[in-house]
Design an enzyme around this catalytic site. Structure first.
Site, short mmCIF file in Angstrom:
data_model
loop_
_atom_site.label_atom_id
_atom_site.label_comp_id
_atom_site.label_asym_id
_atom_site.label_seq_id
_atom_site.Cartn_x
_atom_site.Cartn_y
_atom_site.Cartn_z
N ASP A 259 0.84 -1.21 0.00
CA ASP A 259 0.00 0.00 0.00
C ASP A 259 0.87 1.25 0.00
O ASP A 259 1.97 1.26 0.56
CB ASP A 259 -0.92 -0.03 1.23
CG ASP A 259 -2.06 0.98 1.12
OD1 ASP A 259 -2.42 1.34 -0.02
OD2 ASP A 259 -2.58 1.39 2.16
N GLY A 260 0.33 2.31 -0.61
CA GLY A 260 0.99 3.62 -0.56
C GLY A 260 1.51 4.12 -1.89
O GLY A 260 2.16 5.17 -1.94
N ARG B 83 -1.01 9.31 -9.91
CA ARG B 83 -0.98 8.06 -9.13
C ARG B 83 -0.38 6.90 -9.91
O ARG B 83 0.26 6.02 -9.34
CB ARG B 83 -2.40 7.71 -8.67
CG ARG B 83 -3.00 8.69 -7.67
CD ARG B 83 -4.44 8.31 -7.34
NE ARG B 83 -4.54 6.97 -6.82
CZ ARG B 83 -4.37 6.63 -5.54
NH1 ARG B 83 -4.09 7.54 -4.65
NH2 ARG B 83 -4.47 5.38 -5.17
N HIS C 269 2.20 3.47 -9.04
CA HIS C 269 1.98 2.04 -9.30
C HIS C 269 3.15 1.47 -10.10
O HIS C 269 3.61 0.36 -9.85
CB HIS C 269 0.67 1.83 -10.07
CG HIS C 269 -0.55 2.22 -9.27
ND1 HIS C 269 -0.75 1.84 -7.97
CD2 HIS C 269 -1.64 2.98 -9.60
CE1 HIS C 269 -1.90 2.33 -7.53
NE2 HIS C 269 -2.45 3.04 -8.50
N LEU D 17 10.81 -20.44 -4.67
CA LEU D 17 9.76 -19.60 -4.06
C LEU D 17 8.42 -19.77 -4.79
O LEU D 17 8.37 -19.76 -6.02
CB LEU D 17 10.19 -18.14 -4.16
CG LEU D 17 9.17 -17.10 -3.70
CD1 LEU D 17 9.05 -17.08 -2.18
CD2 LEU D 17 9.55 -15.71 -4.21
N ARG E 232 -4.86 -1.76 9.02
CA ARG E 232 -6.06 -2.57 8.78
C ARG E 232 -5.74 -3.69 7.79
O ARG E 232 -4.72 -3.67 7.10
CB ARG E 232 -7.22 -1.70 8.29
CG ARG E 232 -6.92 -0.84 7.08
CD ARG E 232 -8.16 -0.05 6.62
NE ARG E 232 -7.81 0.90 5.58
CZ ARG E 232 -7.68 2.22 5.76
NH1 ARG E 232 -7.88 2.75 6.96
NH2 ARG E 232 -7.35 3.01 4.76
C1 IPE Z 1 -5.46 -2.74 -0.05
O1 IPE Z 1 -5.13 -1.41 -0.25
C2 IPE Z 1 -5.49 -3.47 -1.35
C3 IPE Z 1 -4.21 -3.61 -2.07
C4 IPE Z 1 -3.04 -3.20 -1.69
C5 IPE Z 1 -4.31 -4.30 -3.32
P1 IPE Z 1 -6.24 -0.27 -0.36
O2 IPE Z 1 -5.51 1.01 -0.55
O3 IPE Z 1 -7.24 -0.62 -1.38
O4 IPE Z 1 -6.94 -0.33 1.07
P2 IPE Z 1 -7.87 0.72 1.82
O5 IPE Z 1 -8.95 1.13 0.87
O6 IPE Z 1 -7.01 1.88 2.20
O7 IPE Z 1 -8.37 -0.01 3.03
C1 IPE Z 2 -1.68 0.19 -3.34
O1 IPE Z 2 -1.43 1.55 -3.34
C2 IPE Z 2 -1.93 -0.36 -4.70
C3 IPE Z 2 -3.31 -0.80 -4.93
C4 IPE Z 2 -4.29 -0.75 -4.09
C5 IPE Z 2 -3.59 -1.30 -6.25
P1 IPE Z 2 -2.62 2.61 -3.32
O2 IPE Z 2 -3.00 2.91 -4.73
O3 IPE Z 2 -3.72 2.16 -2.45
O4 IPE Z 2 -1.88 3.85 -2.70
P2 IPE Z 2 -2.50 4.88 -1.65
O5 IPE Z 2 -2.95 4.09 -0.46
O6 IPE Z 2 -3.62 5.60 -2.32
O7 IPE Z 2 -1.34 5.77 -1.32
MG MG Z 3 -4.15 2.42 -0.49
#
Ligand code: IPE
Ligand code: IPE
Ligand code: MG
Length: 254
Positions: free
Chosen positions: A14-15, A27, A31, A125, A188
Site C-alpha cells: 500500500d501507498g 498516481r 503504481h 519460491l 487494517r
Molecule cells: C489494499 O489497499 C489493497 C491492495 C493493496 C491491493 P487499499 O488502498 O485498497 O486499502 P484501503 O482502501 O485503504 O483499506
Molecule cells: C496500493 O497503493 C496499490 C493498490 C491498491 C492497487 P494505493 O494505490 O492504495 O496507494 P495509496 O494508499 O492511495 O497511497
Molecule cells: Mg491504499
C-alpha cells in the site's frame, strides 16, 4: 528446522498513490514504481529461501477506483507479467494467482494461465499474486463449493470441520502465512486473507510501497524473529515445546 525465517509472507503493498502525490506525479507513476519494489522483494525472498510470498495487488473493492486507474492497473499487471515471467522462471519461482478471475479480460486470463503452466514444475519460491481477491469472496466461494458437496450428499452438515473449510479456500496447499506486512501506514487488513491470517504475526510500517526495500524487509523479518508465537498456550509451554516440532503441528492443525 526452524531458522527463525517465516515460511510464508503475505504483503499488502500500500501507498503507491501517496508516493506519487508527494512528488506531484499522477498516481499511475506510483503504481509503476511499485513494480520495481515487487521485483526486489521477490528476488530477496527467493534468495533467503522463503517458501511462499503472497502479494495483494488488487482487491475486490479496488474496482471502486476511477476507471482510468483501474484500467492502468490491469494494463500494468499484464505488462509486468509479460516482462517478468521468463526471469521468474529462471529463478525457479512458481507463479500463481488467487482471486476471482472471471472479472478479467480473456487476454489477461490466458497470460496468467501461461505463467502458471510455465512455472508449475519449479520448486523455489511460490509467488502468489492476489488480484480481484477479497477475504470475504474467498470464504464465499469456499462455502459455495462446500454447499454443493452437501447438496450432492457427499458430506453431511454436521460432519463439516475446519479442515473441510480450509480445503476449499485459496492457499490451501501452502503453509499458513507466518508474517503479514502492510506498508503505507494504515493499520487494517482491508479484506485480505481473513481466514488464513488467524494466527499470523502482523507487521505494519509507515514506509510507502515504492520506498520499501530489502533493508525494510529485513527489519520486518527481524521483528518476526523476535516474537513468541503462542497459539493459545502459555509462554512456558511454548518454551518447553521449542524444537520438538509440536508448535508446527499446532499451527498446521489450526
Ligand atoms: C489494499 O489497499 C489493497 C491492495 C493493496 C491491493 P487499499 O488502498 O485498497 O486499502 P484501503 O482502501 O485503504 O483499506
Ligand atoms: C496500493 O497503493 C496499490 C493498490 C491498491 C492497487 P494505493 O494505490 O492504495 O496507494 P495509496 O494508499 O492511495 O497511497
Ligand atoms: Mg491504499
Amino acid at each position: 528446522m526452524d531458522n527463525g525465517l517465516p515460511k510464508h509472507v503475505a504483503i499488502i503493498m500500500d501507498g503507491n498513490g501517496r508516493w506519487a502525490e508527494q512528488r506531484q506525479m499522477p498516481r499511475f507513476a506510483g503504481h509503476r514504481a511499485g513494480v520495481e519494489t515487487v521485483r526486489a522483494i521477490v528476488k530477496e525472498s527467493a534468495r533467503l529461501g522463503i517458501e511462499a510470498l503472497t502479494l495483494f495487488a488488487f482487491s475486490t473493492e479496488n474496482w471502486r477506483r476511477p476507471r482510468p486507474e483501474v484500467n492502468f492497473l490491469m494494463d500494468l499487471f499484464m505488462s509486468a507479467l509479460d516482462q517478468e515471467l521468463d526471469e521468474l522462471h529462471r529463478r525457479n519461482v512458481r507463479f500463481r494467482v488467487i482471486g476471482d478471475l472471471d472479472g478479467f479480460s480473456r487476454k489477461l486470463r490466458s497470460a496468467i494461465e501461461r505463467g502458471v503452466t510455465l512455472t508449475a514444475g519449479n520448486d523455489g519460491l511460490t509467488l502468489v499474486i492476489a488480484v480481484n481477491y477479497g477475504g470475504r469472496w474467498d470464504i464465499t466461494q469456499a462455502m459455495r463449493k462446500l454447499g454443493t458437496r452437501i447438496r450432492d450428499g457427499q458430506l453431511a452438515p454436521e460432519e463439516v470441520t475446519l479442515d473441510h473449510i480450509h480445503a476449499e479456500l485459496c492457499l490451501n496447499d501452502l503453509p499458513e502465512p507466518d508474517l503479514f506486512i502492510r506498508t503505507g501506514g494504515e493499520h487494517r487488513i482491508s479484506n485480505y486473507l481473513l481466514w488464513q491470517l488467524a494466527y499470523t504475526e502482523l507487521y505494519f510500517c509507515d514506509c510507502l510501497w515504492p520506498d520499501f526495500d530489502i533493508i525494510q524487509f529485513q527489519r520486518a523479518l527481524e521483528s518476526y524473529g523476535r516474537r513468541q508465537r503462542r497459539f493459545g498456550m502459555t509462554g512456558l509451554q511454548v518454551e518447553a515445546n521449542q524444537g520438538s516440532g509440536a508448535l508446527q503441528e499446532m499451527q498446521s492443525g489450526l
